[in-house]
Design an enzyme around this catalytic site. Sequence first.
Site, short mmCIF file in Angstrom:
data_model
loop_
_atom_site.label_atom_id
_atom_site.label_comp_id
_atom_site.label_asym_id
_atom_site.label_seq_id
_atom_site.Cartn_x
_atom_site.Cartn_y
_atom_site.Cartn_z
N LYS A 43 0.86 -1.19 0.00
CA LYS A 43 0.00 0.00 0.00
C LYS A 43 0.89 1.24 0.00
CE LYS A 43 -3.95 2.04 2.50
NZ LYS A 43 -4.86 1.91 3.66
N SER A 65 -9.93 2.19 2.57
CA SER A 65 -8.97 2.87 1.73
C SER A 65 -7.97 1.95 1.01
CB SER A 65 -8.19 3.89 2.57
OG SER A 65 -7.35 3.24 3.49
N SER A 83 -10.37 0.08 6.80
CA SER A 83 -9.70 0.19 5.50
C SER A 83 -9.02 -1.08 5.00
CB SER A 83 -8.66 1.31 5.55
OG SER A 83 -9.29 2.55 5.44
#
Lengths: 95, 495
Positions: free
Chosen positions: B79, B159, B183
């Site tokens: 990420k 997210s 997330s």
Amino acid sequence: MSLDTATVRRIAKLARIRVEEPEIATLQTELNAILGYVEQLNAVDVTGVEPLSGGAQMAMRLREDVVTDGGIADKILANAPDREGRFFAVPKVVE
Amino acid sequence: MSFLPELTIAAALDGLAAKDFSALELTRAHISAIESLDPQLNAFITQTPELALEMAGAADAARAAGSAGPLSGIPLAIKDLFCVEGVRTTAASKILENFVPPYESTVTAQLKAAGAVFLGKANLDEFAMGSSNTTSGFGAVTNPWQRNGSNAKLVPGGSSGGSAAAVASRMAMGATGTDTGGSIRQPASFTGITGIKPTYGRCSRYGIVAFASSLDQAGPMARSVEDCAILLGAMSGFDARDSTSAERPVADFRAAAKRGVKGLRIGIPAEYRMDGMSAEIEGLWQKGVAWLREQGAEIVDVSLPHTKYGLPVYYIVAPAEASSNLARYDGVRFGTRVDGEDLIDMYERTRAAGFGAEVKRRIMIGTYVLSAGYYDAYYLKAQKIRALILRDFTEAFAKVDALLTPTAPSAAFGIGEKTDDPVTMYLNDVFTVPASLAGVPAMSVPAGLDAQGLPLGLQIIGRHFDEETVFAVGGALEKAAGFSALPAIRAGGAK
């Protein structure tokens, strides 16, 4: 409680975010929607409840107050938008 | 030889150990999947194929020398909130468009030490603020899943949407995610994969771009419970550079995932049965209850009375912390700068140009709830209710070993939907936020499909530092659900 346009401008100033005049009304509506949503917390009785600031189930750890890192000025300055020698450069602050 | 990107991490490790294929072959197969699929999905902000091949070569060399690590040769997506030294790290924000960190996050350092291969930096909502990955400064991510008979583009959740899409589409075998209010878990649910947010303090936050420091926690996303266990084992552990890192031993999560649920007491919290929840999600939840009962768990009704206050508390606490954390983006030391008439004008123009709309909204809400005259009414009150939410969990865990709930109130929705006002989007996280506020571990496991053919997840919530039980329950659910459906867009799939 509902924010007026003067308060929206004040918050933007405190947050150091430039907001153009046409954006104010939209921001006002959006921020008021969020504040309206959190209003339901007023229904909760919190008498005698200690606030919880963090997710950690422990006391903050302390360490020796000594230098643990350093001597990498060039690595750090590599991302600076503007620099002079080994310093970050900013617009003139003092006349 | 099977199609390599289809393998689980566990199977790939066996294949690498048996010399059925090399880390270079495995990595090349994934790089080629990214080349063909990412133009459609936009799951990566930065691809690092050269770095990946170099790491794969090193993994093969280590294996030949008899010093392979626990993840030697496994290709992962990272990420783009984790700093990887020398690789651009943007947090999906234009304000960090050209930021190249001179240091490494602890989690990625540990993954490197374990021998993992980094394919690139995965897309996310800007600064991890969002539930749809549509707030990214580098474009939305497309969910590899589609509704039956439709090719409308759906969100992957957020997210950690790029991480989820990369893993679901077989562009990566696993990914790192971060979870502040859901997330990891909500995108895992939306893309039919597994993801766990461990206990707050389990993974070091050092080198992860900060959003809300009392909530942010890293965790793995993968295509099986066992794969998540393998990844979490490598990501966890004490780190002196994070003041909230837990000084606790890391258990054998992989063994825990096979433990079963016989004799465990599983709580079903009444308050997660929300008004307007779809019959499909309710039905899947009941299936999950039956699956665990059949495997020998005892089902117990419990109450978490402050559940409904989780979201409003979160939307005070998280923006407050964000407004403070994001004060550092001022155009002085790193990031984009927009020149102004003076220093203050430079700050204001830099932040206006560099931050997207959702980030600005959250900074402003945070600024307001922390400002003189409103701090007690908003921030302090929210912190007190946060204490009540933690107390709910503590009391429930005196009676049960874990809780079972749905992960999200809906399946994946269309890109552009739920944008009428910010609160509609926030409601996505209604089931995931309470565990974040309490700091307890929680996992999403894919459990079935809705009538439109989209995946739905169930959430397991455990006690602080008892990820083992979460893995045990997750493993049992996975076994019973037998989830084998595949997304429309995937490596090796029909075009």
